[in-house]
Every structure is written in structure tokens, then in C-alpha cells.
Design a protein around this motif. Structure first.
Motif, mmCIF file in Angstrom:
data_model
loop_
_atom_site.group_PDB
_atom_site.id
_atom_site.type_symbol
_atom_site.label_atom_id
_atom_site.label_comp_id
_atom_site.label_asym_id
_atom_site.label_seq_id
_atom_site.Cartn_x
_atom_site.Cartn_y
_atom_site.Cartn_z
ATOM 1 N N GLU A 270 0.684 -0.985 -0.090
ATOM 2 C CA GLU A 270 -0.008 0.082 -0.245
ATOM 3 C C GLU A 270 0.990 1.217 0.443
ATOM 4 O O GLU A 270 0.706 1.817 -0.409
ATOM 5 N N ASN A 271 1.641 1.342 0.928
ATOM 6 C CA ASN A 271 2.658 2.379 1.054
ATOM 7 C C ASN A 271 3.240 2.372 0.012
ATOM 8 O O ASN A 271 3.577 3.518 -1.015
ATOM 9 N N PHE A 272 4.621 1.572 -0.989
ATOM 10 C CA PHE A 272 4.385 1.818 -1.865
ATOM 11 C C PHE A 272 3.652 2.074 -3.000
ATOM 12 O O PHE A 272 3.786 3.532 -3.977
ATOM 13 N N GLU A 273 2.240 1.932 -3.630
ATOM 14 C CA GLU A 273 1.628 2.236 -4.389
ATOM 15 C C GLU A 273 1.333 3.815 -4.095
ATOM 16 O O GLU A 273 0.567 4.531 -5.355
ATOM 17 N N ALA A 274 1.444 4.796 -3.235
ATOM 18 C CA ALA A 274 1.257 6.487 -2.935
ATOM 19 C C ALA A 274 2.084 6.776 -4.388
ATOM 20 O O ALA A 274 2.105 7.924 -4.272
ATOM 21 N N ARG A 275 3.270 5.822 -4.750
ATOM 22 C CA ARG A 275 4.179 7.070 -5.591
ATOM 23 C C ARG A 275 2.744 7.694 -7.065
ATOM 24 O O ARG A 275 3.191 8.092 -7.761
ATOM 25 N N GLU A 276 1.621 6.485 -6.998
ATOM 26 C CA GLU A 276 0.668 6.758 -8.094
ATOM 27 C C GLU A 276 -0.298 8.018 -7.493
ATOM 28 O O GLU A 276 -0.988 8.057 -8.335
ATOM 29 N N LEU A 277 -0.133 8.134 -6.692
ATOM 30 C CA LEU A 277 -1.250 8.849 -6.106
ATOM 31 C C LEU A 277 -1.129 10.607 -6.787
ATOM 32 O O LEU A 277 0.407 10.824 -5.962
ATOM 33 N N ILE A 278 -1.699 11.365 -7.422
ATOM 34 C CA ILE A 278 -1.055 12.923 -7.381
ATOM 35 C C ILE A 278 -2.600 13.776 -6.643
ATOM 36 O O ILE A 278 -3.319 13.583 -6.807
ATOM 37 N N LEU A 279 -1.967 14.502 -5.849
ATOM 38 C CA LEU A 279 -3.237 15.283 -5.215
ATOM 39 C C LEU A 279 -3.545 16.786 -5.785
ATOM 40 O O LEU A 279 -2.527 16.960 -6.780
ATOM 41 N N ASP A 280 -4.284 16.859 -5.826
ATOM 42 C CA ASP A 280 -4.857 18.433 -6.290
ATOM 43 C C ASP A 280 -4.553 19.066 -5.686
ATOM 44 O O ASP A 280 -4.095 19.372 -4.091
ATOM 45 N N PRO A 281 -4.617 20.293 -6.437
ATOM 46 C CA PRO A 281 -4.103 21.649 -5.166
ATOM 47 C C PRO A 281 -4.973 21.845 -4.426
ATOM 48 O O PRO A 281 -4.549 22.918 -3.147
ATOM 49 N N ASP A 282 -6.146 22.014 -4.686
ATOM 50 C CA ASP A 282 -7.268 21.772 -3.252
ATOM 51 C C ASP A 282 -6.694 21.036 -1.602
ATOM 52 O O ASP A 282 -6.987 21.372 -0.524
ATOM 53 N N ASP A 283 -6.355 20.044 -2.000
ATOM 54 C CA ASP A 283 -5.814 18.602 -0.604
ATOM 55 C C ASP A 283 -4.982 19.421 -0.426
ATOM 56 O O ASP A 283 -4.243 19.164 0.501
ATOM 57 N N LEU A 284 -3.549 19.499 -1.313
ATOM 58 C CA LEU A 284 -2.394 20.628 -1.236
ATOM 59 C C LEU A 284 -3.097 21.896 0.441
ATOM 60 O O LEU A 284 -2.304 22.089 1.133
ATOM 61 N N GLU A 285 -3.858 22.648 -0.332
ATOM 62 C CA GLU A 285 -4.370 23.893 0.811
ATOM 63 C C GLU A 285 -4.453 23.280 2.060
ATOM 64 O O GLU A 285 -3.984 24.106 2.575
ATOM 65 N N GLU A 286 -5.608 22.416 2.021
ATOM 66 C CA GLU A 286 -5.618 21.672 2.828
ATOM 67 C C GLU A 286 -5.014 21.357 4.108
ATOM 68 O O GLU A 286 -4.904 21.586 4.942
ATOM 69 N N ILE A 287 -3.758 20.496 2.943
ATOM 70 C CA ILE A 287 -3.237 19.994 4.131
ATOM 71 C C ILE A 287 -2.486 20.562 5.097
ATOM 72 O O ILE A 287 -1.572 20.480 5.924
ATOM 73 N N ALA A 288 -1.744 21.435 3.709
ATOM 74 C CA ALA A 288 -0.608 22.948 4.651
ATOM 75 C C ALA A 288 -1.223 23.925 5.925
ATOM 76 O O ALA A 288 -0.963 24.545 6.256
ATOM 77 N N ALA A 289 -2.555 23.796 5.735
ATOM 78 C CA ALA A 289 -3.492 24.100 6.500
ATOM 79 C C ALA A 289 -3.002 23.589 8.219
ATOM 80 O O ALA A 289 -3.610 23.671 9.430
#
Ligand code: A2P
Length: 317
Positions: A270-289
Motif C-alpha cells: 500500500e505504501n509503495f503504491e502511494a507513488r501513483e497518487l497525485i494530490l490536487d491543489p485543493d488537497d495540498l492547500e488543506e494539508i498545508a493548513a
């Protein structure tokens, strides 16, 4: 596989396997399984007490032709009781013997803390070696000479603040190629990452999943659990991914190296497959907070009353 250019050392696969807390008796099979899945970067340290078993697993995989040495990126770390110049090479040679390797890819100074050579950890103020006897530059000279002697391709540090990196820089013949620090959405380390990247230094994030398997003495009552964070869970649900995958993908997205630990085949996959996950700008903004400036590995075990180290001068904040 995404890789990062490492000064003097070639390319390091960005996603690696963490082996802190991976118990003897279990870690060898976890490494074998990780290699079968496709991991090529294994993060080790002498203090984890499991390098000989990791070495046996690497030897098995190399003998079976599953991987070649050139495909592997093996990192290890100098423990605090070998900071004297003359102690660095012997400590590295012990790690090489345990891992069954002729040379490491990367060797890190584990902490900016020196402990007397006959001890493993410090229990009293006198257990530390003061700066008047051994400085970080003395240790770094030993690291630089290990490169010259062909014992490791690259060298770096771990748990170093920007202040300590700046202090080392003018005298270093080789700059640290990597700084490995705790890094996750609750401790985003933006200033430190910016400094490292501006100075040709890769950053590896440890405890990316919150290291909930830390020893009890390193846990704090009521601390937030990163893997249960509602924002992370929501982003995960949105992508049909798991929270762990979101946490790993978030680090990869920023050009960081990340070393999640697991000893379970399904989670390794599961952790190795995280390489394929692309996060959206909205996700990044929420996580930044989400940044709380929260350390899970807060270094309190170095801050002994009456000793030379405090949390303030360890992290320089
Ligand atoms: P286990 O080794 O039993 O799989 P960190 O990398 O931040 O140190 O976190 C390691 C902790 O996270 C370990 O307790 C590990 O458990 C757990 N872990 C690793 N991968 C996952 C995952 N995909 N989902 C949930 N927990 C995980």
C-alpha cells in the motif's frame, strides 16, 4: 521510480523503507518483501539494533538475483557514542560488516549530540561529551574521510537545524548531501526544507505516518494521531486511497524523500503504491493548513536537567 540527485552520490529513490522499530526476527522478512514489491531504498541505523538481520536479507536477495547492489540505495547512521574523529570509521565499518556491504550509499550523523563512547544513551549530564572535547566539525571530518576512503558514496546529517547546517557550512569540505528530519503535515518544516533545497541538500522525512509504534517513553498524553486526522482521511476518501498513501504522496509531491516503516506485506505494498497518487491543489492547500509544529520525536531524552542540551538548543527554536 522517482529519484533525487544526491550531491556526490548518484540518485536516491525518493521512497524508501524505514526500519526504526522493525524488530529483530521480523525486519529481515519485511526487507525481503519490500524488495519483492520494488523498494530499492532501505533506511537503516546502527542504533536500531537490526542491521545484521537486514544484511542477511540483502545478501539473500542479492544471491537470488532479485536485485543488484547497484540498484539498491542503503543509508545508515552514525550513533552519538562514536562522534570522536577516530571513532567514525570503526563505527561505519561495523555497520558495513553487519549489513554485509563494502560501501554505503549514504551515511548520516544521526543526532547533533555526542555521548561518551562506552554508553549508548545519556542518563546523567556527564554522559555527554562537551563541545570542548568533540565538536560537530570533528565528527564531520570523520564523515568526509569515510567518503575519501570509499566507505560511503555520500554523507549527510539527521536532526540538524538550519542554524547547525549554517555553522558547519564554512568549514565543511563536503556539504551534507541530505538532512533527514521528522516531517509530516503536523511538522511541515518549510523553512528548513527551503534552506536545504537552496543549498543542494535533499531532505528525507522520517516518521511520515506519525510513528505510532514509538516506545511508550517517547509518547505524550493526548497527542494527535496523524493517520486519524479528519482532513487526511477526507483527502484519502476523495481519491479512493488510504490515509498513509496521502501522507506519503504529500511528501513525494514536494520533492522530498520519505521512509515509511512497516513490517506487514499489505502495508508495504500500500505504501509503495502511494507513488501513483497525485494530490490536487485543493488537497495540498488543506494539508498545508494542518501544520501544528508538533514533533513526535521531540528529543526530550537529550534534555537532561543540568546537561548541555535543551530542547531550545537542540532544535534551535
Ligand atoms: P506496522 O509496521 O505494524 O505496519 P512511521 O513510518 O511514521 O514511523 O510509522 C510507522 C507506524 O505506522 C507503524 O506502527 C506501522 O505499523 C504503521 N503503518 C505503516 N504503514 C501503514 C499503513 N499503510 N496504514 C496504517 N499504518 C501503517
Amino acid at each position: 521510480m522517482r529519484t533525487l540527485e544526491i550531491a556526490g552520490g548518484g540518485r536516491m529513490p525518493a521512497l524508501g523503507l524505514g526500519t526504526w522499530k522493525a524488530a529483530p526476527g521480523v525486519v529481515g522478512e519485511a526487507v525481503r518483501e519490500a524488495l519483492r514489491i520494488g523498494y530499492r531504498h532501505i533506511d537503516c541505523a546502527a542504533i536500531y539494533g537490526n542491521e545484521a538481520e537486514i544484511g542477511a536479507a540483502l545478501a539473500d536477495a542479492l544471491r537470488a538475483g532479485e536485485v543488484t547492489r547497484d540498484e539498491l540505495w542503503i543509508t545508515s547512521k552514525l550513533w552519538c557514542n562514536a562522534h570522536a574523529y577516530d571513532d567514525v570509521a570503526p563505527a561505519l565499518r561495523k555497520t558495513l560488516a553487519d549489513l554485509g556491504l563494502a560501501r554505503l550509499d549514504l551515511y548520516l550523523v544521526h543526532w547533533p549530540i555526542a555521548v561518551r563512547r562506552d554508553l549508548v544513551s545519556a542518563k546523567a549530564p556527564g554522559d555527554f561529551i562537551p563541545d570542548s572535547e568533540v565538536t560537530l566539525l570533528d565528527t564531520w571530518r570523520g564523515m568526509e574521510d569515510a567518503v575519501a576512503d570509499g566507505l560511503t558514496r555520500a554523507i549527510g546529517v539527521s536532526n540538524f537545524s538550519v542554524k547547525k547546517l549554517r555553522e558547519l557550512a564554512p568549514s565543511a569540505r563536503l556539504n551534507p548531501a541530505v538532512n533527514q528530519v521528522e516531517l509530516h503535515p503536523y511538522l511541515q518544516q518549510r523553512e528548513l526544507v527551503a534552506y536545504c533545497h537552496a543549498n543542494d541538500m535533499a531532505v528525507t522525512g522520517y516518521s511520515p505516518l506519525g510513528s505510532s509504534d514509538r516506545p511508550a517513553g517517547m509518547k505524550r498524553e493526548g497527542e494527535p494521531a496523524l493517520l486519524d486526522d479528519p482532513v487526511i482521511s477526507e483527502v484519502a476518501a476523495h481519491h479512493g486511497a488510504s490515509p498513509a498513501q496521502v501522507l506519503i504522496a504529500w511528501q513525494l509531491h514536494q520533492g522530498l524523500s520519505v521512509i515509511p516503516k512497516s513490517t506487514h506485506p499489505a502495508r508495504l505494498q500500500e505504501n509503495f503504491e502511494a507513488r501513483e497518487l497525485i494530490l490536487d491543489p485543493d488537497d495540498l492547500e488543506e494539508i498545508a493548513a494542518l501544520d501544528l509544529h508538533r514533533r513526535y520525536v521531540d528529543g526530550a531524552f537529550w534534555a537532561l536537567p543540568g546537561g548541555p542540551h535543551t530542547l531550545a538548543n537542540l532544535w534551535d527554536e
